[in-house]
Design an enzyme around this catalytic site. Structure first.
Site, mmCIF file in Angstrom:
data_model
loop_
_atom_site.group_PDB
_atom_site.id
_atom_site.type_symbol
_atom_site.label_atom_id
_atom_site.label_comp_id
_atom_site.label_asym_id
_atom_site.label_seq_id
_atom_site.Cartn_x
_atom_site.Cartn_y
_atom_site.Cartn_z
ATOM 1 C CG ASN A 45 -1.788 -1.187 1.309
ATOM 2 O OD1 ASN A 45 -2.384 -1.572 0.313
ATOM 3 N ND2 ASN A 45 -1.868 -1.806 2.472
ATOM 4 C CG HIS A 131 -10.008 -2.079 7.761
ATOM 5 N ND1 HIS A 131 -9.452 -1.859 8.998
ATOM 6 C CD2 HIS A 131 -9.106 -2.821 7.069
ATOM 7 C CE1 HIS A 131 -8.259 -2.438 9.052
ATOM 8 N NE2 HIS A 131 -8.021 -3.027 7.897
ATOM 9 C CD GLU A 177 -13.047 0.700 4.393
ATOM 10 O OE1 GLU A 177 -12.355 0.512 3.378
ATOM 11 O OE2 GLU A 177 -13.221 -0.172 5.259
ATOM 12 C CB SER A 181 -9.024 -2.016 2.371
ATOM 13 O OG SER A 181 -9.890 -2.894 3.045
ATOM 14 C CG ASP A 206 -10.805 4.130 7.073
ATOM 15 O OD1 ASP A 206 -9.820 4.824 6.769
ATOM 16 O OD2 ASP A 206 -10.712 2.949 7.466
ATOM 17 C CG HIS A 209 -6.868 1.619 1.034
ATOM 18 N ND1 HIS A 209 -5.684 0.940 0.829
ATOM 19 C CD2 HIS A 209 -7.447 1.042 2.127
ATOM 20 C CE1 HIS A 209 -5.565 -0.015 1.727
ATOM 21 N NE2 HIS A 209 -6.620 0.024 2.533
ATOM 22 C CE LYS A 240 -4.115 1.026 4.883
ATOM 23 N NZ LYS A 240 -3.450 -0.227 5.255
HETATM 24 C C1 LIG Z 1 -9.604 0.788 5.277
HETATM 25 C C2 LIG Z 1 -8.584 0.680 6.364
HETATM 26 N N1 LIG Z 1 -8.792 1.316 7.511
HETATM 27 C C3 LIG Z 1 -7.903 1.257 8.507
HETATM 28 C C4 LIG Z 1 -6.737 0.536 8.395
HETATM 29 C C5 LIG Z 1 -5.797 0.475 9.560
HETATM 30 O O1 LIG Z 1 -4.718 1.338 9.364
HETATM 31 P P1 LIG Z 1 -3.317 0.999 10.045
HETATM 32 O O2 LIG Z 1 -2.649 -0.004 9.159
HETATM 33 O O3 LIG Z 1 -2.602 2.306 10.095
HETATM 34 O O4 LIG Z 1 -3.604 0.441 11.386
HETATM 35 C C6 LIG Z 1 -6.471 -0.139 7.184
HETATM 36 C C7 LIG Z 1 -5.238 -0.892 6.942
HETATM 37 O O5 LIG Z 1 -4.699 -1.682 7.552
HETATM 38 C C8 LIG Z 1 -7.426 -0.072 6.154
HETATM 39 O O6 LIG Z 1 -7.229 -0.723 5.021
#
Ligand SMILES: Cc1ncc(COP(=O)(O)O)c(C=O)c1O
Length: 410
Positions: A45, A131, A177, A181, A206, A209, A240
């Site tokens: 990512n 997620h 989101e 993801s 969120d 991505h 990411k």
């Molecule tokens: C959509 C989404 N939200 C939150 C996260 C969590 O972020 P982090 O990896 O910084 O804990 C991720 C990835 O792992 C994600 O893909």
């Protein structure tokens, strides 16, 4: 006890759902080293190739020299160092919000925020493909949880009507989101904002991505759609496209102050290392620059190339929630407004996805098989991600390898 885990692990293996760590013995890049072999990496990512960028490395080294390694305490005790505050004010400026709060991870940002915003008797309405961090946070909050089918506005509207009838006066939080993801598609944010306004709900988006990828200077989908003021809680990660680590919430001053007082994952955890905050700040500054925007546009060239080649193979993106194997290429649209750097190739069967990933690995590519519980049972997939650092010929050779495999499968 031991036996219990042996049996559980056997059950995982029998269902092709066991997972293993793989050691990467090089830095993040389009080409990485695993088990002594160089592989082309289409699984990261690190969309803008910043994880090993000299700007971030130097910012971290300088901060280590000035502030040391560990933060020594939680943010509210004595762990708030200058890099944390500098990062937070840069994030707020970049996202166009009053304030921002930096968490140790995106996961921690979700886990701390949702339970601080809603409690028992309130309602959370969550997209089915959200997620795990958002799902876990919603469950932890103890609020009434309703899942709406992926991007289904009608169902979201009927949930909101139901909430108005059955839980009048309670707080309602819609969670989705901007880029999903494991599917790479986008939420209809504009329509969701209309609904949230009509039903007087809160909206949490969120952008994990989307930041670095979408919108001017990579400021995300809410900014791109000029909806920044309408999204109450803008969440994201610095791990990411921003190449560092940690999560953030951008929101109003009051909401951020409330999180400082109530977000347990923020309060009861040692502050993230100041050097990582400094590296993340370097990433935000880079994205805000002309050169950063050029890098982001280069990513879009790579996204368009990969999409075009996958389309020509007839194994492109599609409605992944329907669990159809190899979705129709016609569903793809070729403009920036509907795409992302994530390309899922839906396989369906878990073992078949593992076999395809293993075959690609033999050909020299790292493209992981994503299986339950990350995605629904029977919708296992190869998740291809492309970055600005991939060379055109690397993308072409990947597509040649997929073509070979696809022909063999026919
Ligand atoms: C959509 C989404 N939200 C939150 C996260 C969590 O972020 P982090 O990896 O910084 O804990 C991720 C990835 O792992 C994600 O893909």
């Amino acid at each position: 006890m031991q036996d219990l885990f042996v049996k559980q692990l056997e059950a995982l293996r029998a269902a092709s759902l066991d997972r293993h760590l793989r050691e990467i013995s090089s830095s993040q890049a389009p080409e990485i080293e695993i088990e002594g072999r160089r592989l082309l990496n289409f699984s990261s990512n690190d969309y803008l190739g910043l994880a090993n960028d000299s700007r971030l490395r130097n910012a971290a080294i300088d901060a280590i020299n000035e502030f040391g390694v560990g933060a020594g305490a939680s943010r509210l005790i004595s762990g708030t160092q200058s890099p944390h505050l500098r990062l937070e004010s840069a994030l707020a400026k970049w996202k166009g919000t009053d304030a921002a709060l930096y968490f140790s991870s995106g996961y921690a940002a979700a886990l701390g925020t949702i339970p601080a915003l809603v409690t028992k008797d309130d309602v959370v309405l969550l997209d089915k493909l959200c997620h795990a961090s958002l799902i876990d946070a919603a469950k932890l909050s103890g609020a009434i949880l309703r899942i709406f089918p992926h991007n289904n506005l009608k169902k979201l509207e009927s949930h909101l009507e139901w909430t108005g009838r059955e839980h009048a006066g309670k707080r309602v939080l819609i969670v989705t989101e901007s880029i999903f993801s494991m599917d790479g598609d986008r939420a209809p944010v504009r329509e969701i904002v209309e609904l949230k306004k009509r039903f007087d709900a809160l909206l949490m988006l969120d952008e994990a991505h989307a930041v670095g990828v979408i919108g001017p200077h990579g400021r995300g989908l809410a900014v791109a759609e000029k909806l920044s003021d309408d999204v109450d809680v803008q969440m994201g990660t610095l791990s990411k496209a921003l190449g560092a680590s940690g999560g953030y919430i951008c929101a109003s001053q009051n909401l951020i102050e409330w999180l400082i007082n109530r977000a347990r994952s923020f309060i009861y955890s040692t502050a993230p290392p100041p050097a990582i905050a400094a590296a993340a700040l370097a990433a935000v500054n880079f994205l805000s620059s002309t050169e950063g925007e050029k890098r982001r546009l280069q990513l879009w060239e790579r996204i368009r190339l990969l999409r075009k080649l996958l389309l020509s193979l007839n194994v492109g993106r599609g409605d992944t929630s329907s669990e159809r194997p190899m979705p129709d290429a016609e569903r793809l649209t070729l403009n920036e407004n509907s795409g992302s750097a994530i390309f899922p190739l839906i396989v369906g069967d878990e073992q078949a996805a593992l076999d395809l990933a293993a075959a690609l690995k033999r050909e020299g590519f790292l493209v992981p098989a994503i299986r339950y519980p990350t995605v629904a049972r029977g919708s296992a997939r190869l998740r291809i991600t492309v970055t600005s650092s991939h060379e055109e010929n690397q993308i072409r050779t990947l597509c040649e390898a997929i073509k070979k495999m696809n022909n063999r499968a026919k």
